[in-house]
Design an enzyme around this catalytic site. Structure first.
Site, PDB file in Angstrom:
ATOM      1  N   GLY A   9     -18.603 -25.722 -17.107  1.00  0.00           N
ATOM      2  CA  GLY A   9     -19.984 -26.070 -16.083  1.00  0.00           C
ATOM      3  C   GLY A   9     -19.762 -27.181 -15.485  1.00  0.00           C
ATOM      4  O   GLY A   9     -18.869 -26.889 -14.887  1.00  0.00           O
ATOM      5  N   GLY A  10     -20.360 -28.509 -15.440  1.00  0.00           N
ATOM      6  CA  GLY A  10     -20.707 -29.514 -15.055  1.00  0.00           C
ATOM      7  C   GLY A  10     -19.376 -29.756 -13.835  1.00  0.00           C
ATOM      8  O   GLY A  10     -18.732 -30.313 -12.832  1.00  0.00           O
ATOM      9  N   TRP A  13     -19.265 -21.832 -12.335  1.00  0.00           N
ATOM     10  CA  TRP A  13     -20.996 -22.500 -11.497  1.00  0.00           C
ATOM     11  C   TRP A  13     -22.489 -22.310 -11.835  1.00  0.00           C
ATOM     12  O   TRP A  13     -22.974 -22.865 -10.258  1.00  0.00           O
ATOM     13  CB  TRP A  13     -20.595 -22.208  -9.712  1.00  0.00           C
ATOM     14  CG  TRP A  13     -19.044 -22.895  -9.110  1.00  0.00           C
ATOM     15  CD1 TRP A  13     -17.463 -23.086 -10.052  1.00  0.00           C
ATOM     16  CD2 TRP A  13     -17.886 -22.468  -8.194  1.00  0.00           C
ATOM     17  NE1 TRP A  13     -16.687 -23.293  -9.440  1.00  0.00           N
ATOM     18  CE2 TRP A  13     -16.861 -22.959  -8.186  1.00  0.00           C
ATOM     19  CE3 TRP A  13     -18.450 -21.629  -7.919  1.00  0.00           C
ATOM     20  CZ2 TRP A  13     -15.747 -22.936  -7.037  1.00  0.00           C
ATOM     21  CZ3 TRP A  13     -18.285 -21.801  -5.568  1.00  0.00           C
ATOM     22  CH2 TRP A  13     -16.963 -22.206  -5.975  1.00  0.00           C
ATOM     23  N   HIS A  69     -23.666 -15.758 -22.069  1.00  0.00           N
ATOM     24  CA  HIS A  69     -23.709 -16.777 -21.996  1.00  0.00           C
ATOM     25  C   HIS A  69     -25.056 -17.363 -22.498  1.00  0.00           C
ATOM     26  O   HIS A  69     -26.367 -16.853 -22.754  1.00  0.00           O
ATOM     27  CB  HIS A  69     -23.733 -17.691 -20.765  1.00  0.00           C
ATOM     28  CG  HIS A  69     -23.556 -19.001 -20.862  1.00  0.00           C
ATOM     29  ND1 HIS A  69     -24.833 -19.792 -20.528  1.00  0.00           N
ATOM     30  CD2 HIS A  69     -22.799 -20.170 -19.986  1.00  0.00           C
ATOM     31  CE1 HIS A  69     -24.677 -21.249 -20.735  1.00  0.00           C
ATOM     32  NE2 HIS A  69     -22.828 -21.754 -20.202  1.00  0.00           N
ATOM     33  N   GLU A 112     -19.231 -21.739 -27.812  1.00  0.00           N
ATOM     34  CA  GLU A 112     -19.613 -23.012 -26.882  1.00  0.00           C
ATOM     35  C   GLU A 112     -21.377 -23.567 -28.289  1.00  0.00           C
ATOM     36  O   GLU A 112     -22.189 -22.792 -27.771  1.00  0.00           O
ATOM     37  CB  GLU A 112     -20.724 -22.143 -25.733  1.00  0.00           C
ATOM     38  CG  GLU A 112     -19.473 -22.156 -24.696  1.00  0.00           C
ATOM     39  CD  GLU A 112     -19.739 -21.911 -22.793  1.00  0.00           C
ATOM     40  OE1 GLU A 112     -18.752 -23.145 -22.443  1.00  0.00           O
ATOM     41  OE2 GLU A 112     -20.443 -21.190 -23.014  1.00  0.00           O
TER      42      GLU A 112
HETATM   43  P1  PGA Z   1     -21.071 -27.711 -19.514  1.00  0.00           P
HETATM   44  O1  PGA Z   1     -21.133 -26.519 -19.631  1.00  0.00           O
HETATM   45  O2  PGA Z   1     -19.683 -27.849 -19.139  1.00  0.00           O
HETATM   46  O3  PGA Z   1     -21.285 -28.166 -18.095  1.00  0.00           O
HETATM   47  O4  PGA Z   1     -21.233 -28.281 -20.180  1.00  0.00           O
HETATM   48  C1  PGA Z   1     -20.682 -25.137 -20.260  1.00  0.00           C
HETATM   49  C2  PGA Z   1     -21.256 -24.237 -19.971  1.00  0.00           C
HETATM   50  O5  PGA Z   1     -22.392 -24.340 -19.757  1.00  0.00           O
HETATM   51  O6  PGA Z   1     -20.097 -22.841 -20.143  1.00  0.00           O
END
Ligand code: PGA
Length: 254
Positions: free
Chosen positions: A234-235, A10, A96, A168
């Site tokens: 994330g989003g 989040w 992260h 990521e």
């Molecule tokens: P996102 O973020 O799905 O908005 O690209 C992923 C994350 O930062 O873990």
């Protein structure tokens, strides 16, 4: 049986009442607990205990977005693994790319956090990934190698499956442009091979998530890849419908 972990990061979104709305919606749409496909939400520190009270009997797991490596002391503004455990966390995201880029998180610090989490029986989610510049310079696998070998230093073969790796690519985070299926496949196969080299055959079971613009439309294809065990989102994790649809795509891929 292939395992999946679908995790919602989040980030710095949602106050208490917004968190309540989101977690209630997620809860009401969550099909049921599945042995091989887990669902996890990682709200901000201030919402952890509140969200925990909402999900404690549902089979949904709770994660934090960061921690300190010390157990207590004069570290103003920091939170220890023990504190996170005491509010119901099972997982903690470390390394992260936003923390690496903006808050000075190094592989050395990540490694200290990793050991502290494991000694508190918490599962670390270790994020790795290259920037666009590094990819364009052909350095992707050098970066991943450095992040894995230094980030996971001192980990035993027995501990590796208590750790989740989240690949990521930095350029795919929050951009709406996920890595291509071929790029994800290549990176995840490489990471699996590296983990097996470092930790032996037991690492065949290590959860390797993909993160970076995962949504309800691209997740099914991502989950069909042999070495993709879910996603760090994330989003799309801030919308209950999308988040649960992604979870259901993992159930279907199982
Ligand atoms: P996102 O973020 O799905 O908005 O690209 C992923 C994350 O930062 O873990």
């Amino acid at each position: 049986m292939k395992k999946y972990l679908i995790a919602g990061n989040w980030k710095m979104h949602k106050n208490i009442s917004e968190s309540e709305e989101l977690i209630d919606a997620i809860k009401s749409k969550f099909p049921q607990e599945d042995e091989n496909v887990k669902l996890l939400v990682a709200p901000t520190f201030t919402n952890l205990y509140f969200v925990y009270q909402k999900i404690k009997d549902t089979g949904i797991y709770l994660g934090a977005q960061n921690c300190h490596w010390e157990s207590s002391g004069a570290f103003t503004g920091e939170i220890s693994p023990d504190m996170l455990k005491s509010v119901g966390c099972n997982y903690v995201i470390i390394g992260h790319s936003e923390r690496r880029a903006m808050f000075g998180e190094t592989n050395e610090k990540i490694n200290k956090k990793l050991h502290a989490l494991l000694s508190n029986s918490l599962n670390p989610i270790v994020c790795i990934g290259e920037t666009l510049q590094q990819r364009q310079a052909g350095k992707t696998f050098d970066v991943l190698e450095d992040q894995l070998t230094n980030g996971l230093k001192g980990i035993s073969n027995e501990q590796i499956n208590n750790i989740v790796i989240a690949y990521e690519p930095v350029w795919a985070i929050g951009t709406g442009v996920a890595a291509t299926i071929e790029q994800v496949d290549e990176a995840h196969n490489w990471i699996r091979e590296k983990l097996v080299n470092l930790f032996g055959e037991t690492a065949m079971q290590t959860i390797i998530q993909y993160g970076g613009s995962v949504n309800e439309n691209n997740s099914a294809e991502l989950f069909s890849l042999e070495n993709v065990n879910g996603a760090l989102i994330g989003g799309a994790s801030l919308k209950a419908d999308s988040f649960i649809k992604i979870y259901k795509n993992a159930l279907d891929a199982e």
